[in-house]
Design an enzyme around this catalytic site. Sequence first.
Site, PDB file in Angstrom:
ATOM      1  N   TYR A 136      61.222  15.451  36.547  1.00 53.34           N
ATOM      2  CA  TYR A 136      61.860  15.919  35.242  1.00 53.34           C
ATOM      3  C   TYR A 136      62.356  17.139  35.543  1.00 53.34           C
ATOM      4  O   TYR A 136      61.816  18.103  35.919  1.00 53.34           O
ATOM      5  CB  TYR A 136      60.893  15.936  34.103  1.00 53.34           C
ATOM      6  CG  TYR A 136      60.696  14.517  33.498  1.00 53.34           C
ATOM      7  CD1 TYR A 136      61.728  13.644  33.070  1.00 53.34           C
ATOM      8  CD2 TYR A 136      59.127  14.150  33.638  1.00 53.34           C
ATOM      9  CE1 TYR A 136      61.201  12.345  32.489  1.00 53.34           C
ATOM     10  CE2 TYR A 136      58.788  12.547  33.260  1.00 53.34           C
ATOM     11  CZ  TYR A 136      59.804  12.058  32.558  1.00 53.34           C
ATOM     12  OH  TYR A 136      59.621  10.789  32.007  1.00 53.34           O
ATOM     13  N   LYS A 154      27.393  17.536  26.581  1.00 53.61           N
ATOM     14  CA  LYS A 154      28.794  17.231  25.501  1.00 53.61           C
ATOM     15  C   LYS A 154      29.697  16.771  26.457  1.00 53.61           C
ATOM     16  O   LYS A 154      30.006  17.109  27.505  1.00 53.61           O
ATOM     17  CB  LYS A 154      28.785  18.380  24.909  1.00 53.61           C
ATOM     18  CG  LYS A 154      29.331  19.765  25.663  1.00 53.61           C
ATOM     19  CD  LYS A 154      29.172  21.194  24.811  1.00 53.61           C
ATOM     20  CE  LYS A 154      29.468  22.271  25.591  1.00 53.61           C
ATOM     21  NZ  LYS A 154      29.374  23.382  24.954  1.00 53.61           N
TER      22      LYS A 154
HETATM   23  C1  LIG Z   1      28.731  24.166  25.547  1.00 58.65           C
HETATM   24  C2  LIG Z   1      27.356  24.999  24.885  1.00 58.65           C
HETATM   25  C3  LIG Z   1      26.305  25.554  26.078  1.00 58.65           C
HETATM   26  C4  LIG Z   1      26.509  25.331  27.283  1.00 58.65           C
HETATM   27  O1  LIG Z   1      27.268  26.099  27.957  1.00 58.65           O
HETATM   28  P1  LIG Z   1      27.457  26.449  29.855  1.00 58.65           P
HETATM   29  O2  LIG Z   1      28.245  27.506  29.760  1.00 58.65           O
HETATM   30  O3  LIG Z   1      28.293  25.052  30.154  1.00 58.65           O
HETATM   31  O4  LIG Z   1      26.003  26.116  30.229  1.00 58.65           O
HETATM   32  C5  LIG Z   1      25.594  26.183  25.595  1.00 58.65           C
HETATM   33  N1  LIG Z   1      25.231  26.179  23.921  1.00 58.65           N
HETATM   34  C6  LIG Z   1      26.235  26.298  23.231  1.00 58.65           C
HETATM   35  C7  LIG Z   1      26.100  26.243  21.880  1.00 58.65           C
HETATM   36  C8  LIG Z   1      27.356  25.316  23.773  1.00 58.65           C
HETATM   37  O5  LIG Z   1      28.354  25.086  23.060  1.00 58.65           O
END
Ligand SMILES: *Cc1c(COP(=O)(O)O)cnc(C)c1O
Length: 376
Positions: free
Chosen positions: A269, A39
């Site tokens: 800034y 993701k």
């Molecule tokens: C992002 C996510 C993962 C992966 O988590 P990590 O800590 O990056 O391994 C697993 N399950 C769900 C539901 C997630 O949203």
Amino acid sequence: MMPPPYRSYVLVSLDRIARNYRNVCAAVGPGVEVMAVVKADAYGHGALAVSRTLVGEGAKWLAVSSVDEGVALRTAGIGVRILVMAGFLPQEREAVVQHDLTPTAHSLDDIAELDRMAGRAGRPLAFHLKIDSGMGRLGTRAQPQEIVAALGALGHARLEGLMTHFASAADFTSPQTGQQLARFQACLAALREAGMGVDYVHTSSTNAIGYARKDAWHNMVRAGHALYGYVSPARGAGPGQILDVQPALTWKAKILAVKDIPEGTLVGYGGTFRAPAAMRIAILGAGYADGVFHRLSNRGKVIAAGQIVPMVGTISMDLTTIDVSRAPELKAGDDVTLLGAEGDVRLDAQQIARAAGTISYNILSSISARVRRVYV
Ligand SMILES: *Cc1c(COP(=O)(O)O)cnc(C)c1O
């Protein structure tokens, strides 16, 4: 290798990601499938290149957050199973079916809706069901018997996986993970008593893998952060961390200009930095629009000419200024390292996160789309 010509870019080692994946597979053993979480553009590493690499390593399952992310992978030719973890909107239902994505149901209504979708499509539709076992985010909070009844009413769609997500898997001062697991197990037991099987049971992401919470591995785990070389630090007296994974991403920016400024010069800034003495500064071609956290103003660091040097002044949208008084050899056109290593000097996402008041996931996934990805 000649440095790439971009003003800011990341070098992603696909070999490293492949090795990290193999390491996670070896740690959980042959009876446990590793679903690779890609993701958020594979946590900034590039979802398509990472997915191709992992498929080449034998990955049978990928996981994304949204239908859009899944469609992008399918359209680019990724053929393995893709779990969409963070729900589907009414206007996304058609794409789920059309692109053969595997949706996650988060409520009894979702279960009924998936059954209607499968009926309309006239073909099998497998889905996973997420239980809210105590994280209080997505997932059904229905009682086990209500879930059994909803599943018993299915005519077309098929429950393939049962899952939950832990809120505190790296926190050994909290009883939350044990409590979540107990609630999840009660649900699983109710399904089994009702004669309902599931092919995959999965509750663990990186922290529950890394800290060897083996009773939470079942026959599948979901690994994201670990694939990219990170496991969050534990709180309290946890067992040793079992994964041997390493960061795969180096983030660079070019020096646009170097100049000498006299004592008292204000930089950036708001004039939040005043040169305490004559000094030399370099202006980098990356700012908060590239993912350099604004919170790093006057507190972040980079690696320049093999040394850690401080950011000075306020981070701008496109520019960051650093103190290069101790690296007089640097000139416009040279690269500095925003995240990564030069020789033995390292700056990883967890160190940057501490300085920015956030977490490593946030640092990696904030490196913006305009930062070119270069695969090595
Ligand atoms: C992002 C996510 C993962 C992966 O988590 P990590 O800590 O990056 O391994 C697993 N399950 C769900 C539901 C997630 O949203």
